[in-house]
Write a protein that holds these residues in place. Structure first.
Motif, PDB file in Angstrom:
ATOM      1  N   GLU A  84       0.808  -1.217   0.000  1.00 15.74           N
ATOM      2  CA  GLU A  84       0.000   0.000   0.000  1.00 15.74           C
ATOM      3  C   GLU A  84       0.845   1.272   0.000  1.00 15.74           C
ATOM      4  O   GLU A  84       0.429   2.291  -0.553  1.00 15.74           O
ATOM      5  N   VAL A  85       2.016   1.211   0.647  1.00 13.37           N
ATOM      6  CA  VAL A  85       2.818   2.435   0.797  1.00 13.37           C
ATOM      7  C   VAL A  85       4.076   2.428  -0.065  1.00 13.37           C
ATOM      8  O   VAL A  85       4.814   3.410  -0.070  1.00 13.37           O
ATOM      9  N   ARG A  86       4.306   1.371  -0.794  1.00 12.58           N
ATOM     10  CA  ARG A  86       5.550   1.262  -1.571  1.00 12.58           C
ATOM     11  C   ARG A  86       5.803   2.496  -2.414  1.00 12.58           C
ATOM     12  O   ARG A  86       6.927   3.014  -2.464  1.00 12.58           O
ATOM     13  N   ASN A  87       4.788   2.990  -3.095  1.00 13.49           N
ATOM     14  CA  ASN A  87       4.957   4.152  -3.973  1.00 13.49           C
ATOM     15  C   ASN A  87       5.003   5.475  -3.211  1.00 13.49           C
ATOM     16  O   ASN A  87       5.186   6.534  -3.821  1.00 13.49           O
ATOM     17  N   LEU A  88       4.820   5.422  -1.879  1.00 12.84           N
ATOM     18  CA  LEU A  88       4.871   6.632  -1.060  1.00 12.84           C
ATOM     19  C   LEU A  88       6.151   6.722  -0.232  1.00 12.84           C
ATOM     20  O   LEU A  88       6.374   7.723   0.457  1.00 12.84           O
TER      21      LEU A  88
END
Length: 329
Positions: A121-125
């Motif tokens: 869920e947070v990989r791209n953040l």
């Protein structure tokens, strides 16, 4: 419905006393009348319309923790509000402030959601973030020291300029290797847009501007941003968050640039608000990583030379070129 509950303060006259409140240094552009109007604005917003108690006096009380009923606090720097309203007519101050605080609260809610999110869920953040070594705490489970002053940590980009460290419990719940987290963060940094400005020198000084508060962190990809041969490494300046300048070291002009830029970066660091400061020294990016370079100018009227200090490798490089009179490595 109240926007926020009354913020806690150190005492009944925190930062203000019973007399006229002085204009604090974090909003020194206000005259006394504007400061009193600003303080009245803060009371109007933070007292929930309840005028029965004594007014809050802010003075040096710059950082607050604001929370709705039963929720953890969201950090707030009052200087952000002062900067927001400084160019607006007084009649627009309240609406602009309420809009700003609503956005802060939405980001705080989003931050709490992300702190429970899985890696996918947070990989791209995920982003690396340049900080001082002193700022690295137990909450920064992913951190690497770059120099004696600087470190880089992995954070979750919440939105705008707001980011949050990856808590240890969250990282453990991901069940992924640290290397995978760092790789994702660096890939996101490399994909982040930047603008580059150059001075008119043949070998130009590059001014880097990024988004979301990550400008200084682009130090980690300096070679890509300079985009020209740098046979002897790269000089960099990161005096405070939001500032990054780079210069490719090509030859004997290294002495001249170190002598010129050393005092400059120190002055920029001194002039920056303390909480935004990064490094007061020049940085040299070589094959073995990043290191600090010290510059002590000769005292005015002194016969003593100025002194440039660094690692043995940097001093050897400096000594390979002919230094200007009055300075030594």
């Amino acid at each position: 419905m109240p926007l926020f509950r009354r913020a806690k303060k150190a005492g009944p006259d925190a930062g203000g006393g019973s007399g006229a409140s002085p204009v604090p240094p974090w909003c020194a552009w206000f005259g006394p009348a504007d400061w009193h109007a600003f303080e009245a604005l803060l009371n109007d917003v933070f007292l929930d319309g309840n005028k029965s108690g004594p007014p809050m006096r802010f003075g040096e009380q710059r950082h607050l923790s604001l929370a709705a009923e039963g929720e953890p606090g969201a950090p707030l720097d009052l200087a952000e509000i002062a900067e927001l309203v400084r160019a607006l007519p007084h009649a627009n101050w309240r609406s602009a402030t309420v809009s700003f605080l609503n956005q802060k609260q939405r980001l705080a809610d989003r931050r709490r959601e992300l702190e429970r999110a899985g890696f996918a869920e947070v990989r791209n953040l995920l982003m690396p973030r340049l900080v001082t070594v002193d700022a690295v705490g137990e909450g920064h489970v992913l951190s690497v020291a770059l120099t004696g002053e600087l470190a880089v940590v992995v954070v979750i980009h919440v939105g705008g300029d707001l980011s949050a460290p990856v808590p240890p419990d969250q990282f453990r719940s991901w069940r992924v290797d640290e290397a995978e987290v760092w790789a994702a963060a660096m890939a996101n940094l490399e994909a982040a847009p930047v603008s580059l400005q150059y001075n008119e020198d043949e070998n130009p000084l590059v001014n880097v501007e990024g988004e979301g508060g990550y400008t200084s962190t682009h130090l980690l990809r300096a070679a890509d941003l300079v985009d020209r041969p740098a046979p002897h490494g790269i000089l960099a300046m990161v005096p405070f968050h939001g500032h990054l300048m780079l210069w490719a070291v090509e030859g004997p002009e290294l002495h001249t640039c170190v002598i010129a830029y050393g005092p400059l970066v120190r002055k920029m660091w001194e002039d920056a608000p303390e909480e935004y400061r990064l490094s007061s020294r020049l940085l040299w990016i070589g094959e073995d990583g990043i290191e600090s370079v010290g510059v002590e100018p000769a005292p005015p009227g002194s016969d003593e030379p100025g002194v440039i200090t660094g690692s043995a490798r940097f001093v050897e490089l400096l000594s390979a070129f002919r230094p200007p009179d009055g300075h030594r490595g």
